[in-house]
Enzyme design. Structure first.
Site, PDB file in Angstrom:
ATOM      1  N   HIS A 236      66.281 -14.458  78.083  1.00  0.00           N
ATOM      2  CA  HIS A 236      67.472 -15.168  77.609  1.00  0.00           C
ATOM      3  C   HIS A 236      68.270 -15.778  78.759  1.00  0.00           C
ATOM      4  O   HIS A 236      68.152 -15.366  79.921  1.00  0.00           O
ATOM      5  CB  HIS A 236      68.366 -14.214  76.809  1.00  0.00           C
ATOM      6  N   GLU A 310      66.963  -5.147  74.164  1.00  0.00           N
ATOM      7  CA  GLU A 310      67.083  -4.680  75.540  1.00  0.00           C
ATOM      8  C   GLU A 310      67.134  -3.146  75.569  1.00  0.00           C
ATOM      9  O   GLU A 310      67.444  -2.502  74.557  1.00  0.00           O
ATOM     10  CB  GLU A 310      68.340  -5.286  76.178  1.00  0.00           C
TER      11      GLU A 310
END
Length: 447
Positions: A236, A310
């Site tokens: 990202h 994550e």
């Protein structure tokens, strides 16, 4: 750090003829090979090298000379090293690959599936001897590292070699065994960057691998006989917490303006790549990154997977390093040096991240296989991507820090034989669309 930039020679006459080159020296650079070497030189022109090493074989030596001629700082002279010779395949040298496959079907199959087991019986002046080409190549690569790393601590080094020896150099640096020889690739004049903290066996980071953008190729070309699919693994874009060095983990921090620009640049970079399907972590920062990239690919449905989230940093989340060190003394150092052994307080360990991220990855492979899709986008996070790279290359989680993943960077993983075949890391951490050069200039930041 000692920065080592590795380049494969330009296209050769034997490359175009699909002949086995090995250590034969009849092959010469084609016009395209010379032009590509020139482009590689331009891409590296502003880097000051304290040492340049190349193979003695003409195709590599000529490539090194062309690159050297483009460097702004030319004080380092080219040194020829026998340790950079290509893999030695004496029984196959100069043969067409198709003829080798036909005349030595069993050995060719071993070469492709179990390269570390390939054995040749060679007759020379010393008599008859057994030769294991890939095992010998890895020993040669280790010898090269042991000789030059101590000699050039903290310097910039350029190496110009061949597909085989370059793979062996990267593999021995990272701990990839000879069985994984075909698990990474090197394109003609592709550029890879390694950062060493010391000698062989000490911490090392693969900053990027097999960049081809300076040659006009957005991504490395598919290998011959590719029957499967390709996955584009993206981290990202930047968040404000990345920028400030604040641990975010599973706190759902959005992209900042720079992160949105990085995503837009990744979208522009990939606009001519025919993406067929897309997956993302369920969190806001990769989801928005994927959505921005997919503006260039209308009609592609974005699917979200929890398993790509994550790592949960637990009680570290929302904190800066200084705060973590005060509350959990010594744990940050353990995280930097022994990541596989760290259990985040009230969070996850890397094995848990690996199990869920690999399960998500396998579901992506299954979807591609069932629906006969070709190119997929997968957007996730730093820790998630690193655990997936360890999985793809067959490495333990002790190798977690061996891979750099810049915000908005693109890695390329091929499955040439489909979901059940061995994956090939074609390129890793491409950031040229963000930095305009071969070095990753994205902020490191916290996870």
């Amino acid at each position: 750090m000692t920065r080592v930039i590795i380049v494969r020679h330009g296209q050769s006459t034997y490359n175009t003829e699909k002949r086995i080159q090995g250590r034969t020296d009849a092959s010469r650079l084609t016009e395209k090979g010379r032009n590509d070497a020139n482009q590689a030189g331009k891409a590296l022109s502003k880097i000051s090298f304290q040492a340049i090493y190349c193979s003695p074989l003409n195709r590599a030596k000529t490539t090194a000379e062309i690159i050297h001629s483009e460097l702004v700082e030319q004080s380092a002279q080219i040194q020829v090293s026998e340790e950079l010779l290509e893999v030695d395949l004496p029984l196959w040298a100069e043969m067409l690959s198709s003829d080798v496959k036909e005349k030595f079907p069993e050995d060719y199959s071993i070469w492709k599936k179990r390269p570390h087991e390939l054995r040749m019986v060679v007759n020379d002046a010393q008599g008859s001897r057994e030769h294991f080409p890939v095992l010998a190549l890895y020993e040669q690569a280790q010898q090269f590292w042991q000789e030059i790393l101590s000699r050039h601590q903290g310097e910039n080094i350029l190496i110009v070699g061949h597909n085989g020896i370059n793979r062996a150099l990267i593999s021995t640096a990272l701990g990839i065994p000879p069985s994984g020889y075909h698990g990474i690739q090197q394109s003609n004049c592709g550029i890879s960057v390694l950062n060493f903290s010391g000698g062989l066996g000490e911490p090392v980071q693969l900053e990027s691998m097999n960049q081809t953008q300076h040659l006009g190729d957005t991504l490395p070309t598919l290998r011959p006989n590719h029957q499967g699919f390709r996955l584009l693994l993206v981290r990202h874009g930047e968040t404000e917490w990345n920028r400030q060095g604040q641990f975010q983990g599973q706190i759902d921090v959005p992209l900042n303006d720079n992160g949105r620009q990085q995503a837009a640049k990744a979208g522009e970079f990939l606009k001519d790549v025919k993406i067929d399907f897309a997956f993302s972590s369920t969190m806001a920062r990769p989801k928005e990154t994927a959505e921005i990239i997919l503006k260039q690919h209308p009609g592609i449905n974005l699917e979200l997977l929890e398993g790509l989230r994550e790592i949960s940093h637990g009680l570290w989340e929302g904190k800066f390093e200084k705060e973590i060190e005060q509350e959990f003394p010594g744990e940050l150092e353990r995280w930097r040096t022994l990541p596989a052994e760290v259990q985040m307080p009230e969070g996850e360990n890397l094995q848990q991240v690996r199990e869920r991220s690999v399960a998500a990855w396998q579901s992506i492979l299954a979807a591609a296989e069932v629906n006969k899709l070709q190119i997929g986008l997968v957007v996730a996070h730093d820790a998630t991507n690193k655990t997936l790279l360890c999985h793809i290359l067959g490495l333990s989680l002790e190798n977690f820090w061996n891979f750099r993943q810049g915000n908005g960077a693109v890695s390329v993983i091929d499955y040439p034989e489909g979901a059940n075949g061995l994956p090939v890391l074609e390129a890793m951490n491409i950031t040229s669309h963000l930095s305009g050069g071969v070095l990753d200039k994205t902020a490191a930041g916290a996870l």
